[in-house]
Scaffold this active site. Structure first.
Site, PDB file in Angstrom:
ATOM      1  N   GLY A   8       0.821  -1.202   0.000  1.00  0.00           N
ATOM      2  CA  GLY A   8       0.000   0.000   0.000  1.00  0.00           C
ATOM      3  C   GLY A   8       0.853   1.249   0.000  1.00  0.00           C
ATOM      4  CG  ASN A   9      -0.440   4.710  -1.988  1.00  0.00           C
ATOM      5  OD1 ASN A   9       0.345   4.857  -2.903  1.00  0.00           O
ATOM      6  ND2 ASN A   9      -1.729   4.442  -2.180  1.00  0.00           N
ATOM      7  CG  ASN A  11       1.479   0.865   7.109  1.00  0.00           C
ATOM      8  OD1 ASN A  11       2.565   1.336   7.395  1.00  0.00           O
ATOM      9  ND2 ASN A  11       0.377   1.150   7.780  1.00  0.00           N
ATOM     10  CG  ASP A 109      -6.086  -1.863  -3.089  1.00  0.00           C
ATOM     11  OD1 ASP A 109      -6.326  -1.712  -4.304  1.00  0.00           O
ATOM     12  OD2 ASP A 109      -6.120  -0.927  -2.263  1.00  0.00           O
ATOM     13  CB  THR A 184      -8.186  23.156  20.205  1.00  0.00           C
ATOM     14  OG1 THR A 184      -8.513  24.529  20.437  1.00  0.00           O
ATOM     15  CG2 THR A 184      -7.705  22.994  18.776  1.00  0.00           C
TER      16      THR A 184
END
Length: 255
Positions: A8-9, A11, A109, A184
Site C-alpha cells: 500500500g501507499n 504500509n 487491493d 481544540t
C-alpha cells in the site's frame, strides 16, 4: 504455506497463510528508498519472529498499488525463495466479474478484497478498506463487482487539516469523550473520528438506496479499528481480509 504481501501507499501488509488460516498479519512502512536486500532482511526478521522456516514457504503472491516498488519486492522474494512470486494483475484468474467502465483500472487491493468478501461473506457485500485512502467496494446480489467510492483517508484528512492551519496541533487518532468537544483537541478528535464514522454511515445508506436492498458490510485496513466502533451501522472488522483474498487467488491459479 504461502507468503502474501499487499503493498500500500503507507504500509506493506505481510502475512503467512496455511490453507485458509492466516498465521500472522504484520505491517511495515512502505519505503521506496529501501533496496531489495533491506526488504529481504525485513522478511527474514518476521519469519524468525514467528518461528517459520523458509523451507515451509511453498509460494508467494503480491498485490500492489505502488508500481515503483513491485520489482524491488519481487526481486527480494526471489532471493529468499528462489522462485518468482505471483502478482495480482492481468492474466491472473480471480473469478471476479467486474462491471466497471474500464476493469483494468480497478486497483489490485480492491480486487483482492472483493474476492475474499465474496468467499467469506457471500453476496451482496460492501467492503471498506481504510488506509491512505478510504475505499468502498460494492458487490451486488448477482456477485458482480459494480463499483465503489474513493474518499480521503483518515490520516490524509488529519494531516491536511494540521498542515493547512496555523493553530491546530497534531493529535492522536482516538475518539473524544463527547461528540461536542469543549477544547481544540477534543473538537479535532470529534471531527476526524466521529466525522469519518458518520461519513461511512451516510455512504452505506446511499449505497442501500441505489442498490434497492441492504447488504452486509465488512471493513479492513490499518485504521478500521479506530473508526468502525463509532459507526451506527453494523460493520464487521476483518483485519485479515486482504491476505485471505491473496491466498484464495494464489490457490485458484496454482490449481
Amino acid at each position: 504455506m504461502i507468503l502474501a504481501i499487499d503493498i500500500g501507499n503507507t504500509n506493506i501488509v505481510i502475512g503467512c497463510i496455511d490453507g485458509e488460516k492466516v498465521c500472522f498479519v504484520e505491517r511495515v512502512s512502505t519505503n521506496l528508498a529501501k533496496t531489495e536486500l533491506e526488504y529481504v532482511v525485513e522478511f527474514r526478521t518476521l519469519f524468525d519472529l514467528y518461528h517459520i522456516s523458509l523451507e515451509n514457504i511453498k509460494g508467494s503472491i503480491i498485490s500492489s498499488v505502488v508500481p515503483p516498488l513491485n520489482n524491488i519486492i519481487k526481486a527480494s522474494l526471489e532471493k529468499l525463495f528462489h522462485h518468482p512470486p505471483m502478482v495480482v494483475g492481468p492474466g491472473l484468474k480471480t473469478g471476479l466479474n467486474i462491471l466497471m467502465d474500464n476493469p483494468a483500472q480497478l486497483g489490485a487491493d480492491l480486487v483482492v478484497n472483493a474476492v475474499a468478501g465474496l468467499h467469506y461473506y457471500g453476496a451482496p457485500i460492501i467492503m471498506i478498506d481504510m488506509g491512505t485512502a478510504t475505499t468502498i467496494s460494492v458487490v451486488d446480489e448477482k456477485k458482480n463487482y459494480v463499483g465503489g467510492m474513493i474518499l480521503p483517508g483518515v490520516k490524509v484528512s488529519l494531516d491536511s487539516l494540521v498542515n493547512r492551519t496555523s493553530q491546530l496541533p497534531r493529535i492522536s487518532l482516538e475518539a473524544p469523550r463527547k461528540v461536542i468537544g469543549r477544547n481544540t483537541i477534543d473538537c479535532m478528535k470529534s471531527g476526524i473520528v466521529m466525522g469519518q464514522a458518520a461519513c461511512l454511515d451516510g455512504m452505506i445508506e446511499r449505497i442501500y438506496e441505489e442498490l434497492g436492498y441492504e447488504a452486509p458490510v465488512v471493513a479492513t485496513g490499518g485504521l478500521a479499528a479506530s473508526i468502525v466502533p463509532y459507526c451506527k451501522r453494523e460493520i464487521v472488522c476483518d483485519n485479515e481480509l486482504t491476505l485471505k483474498g491473496l491466498g484464495l487467488i494464489y490457490h485458484k491459479n496454482v490449481e
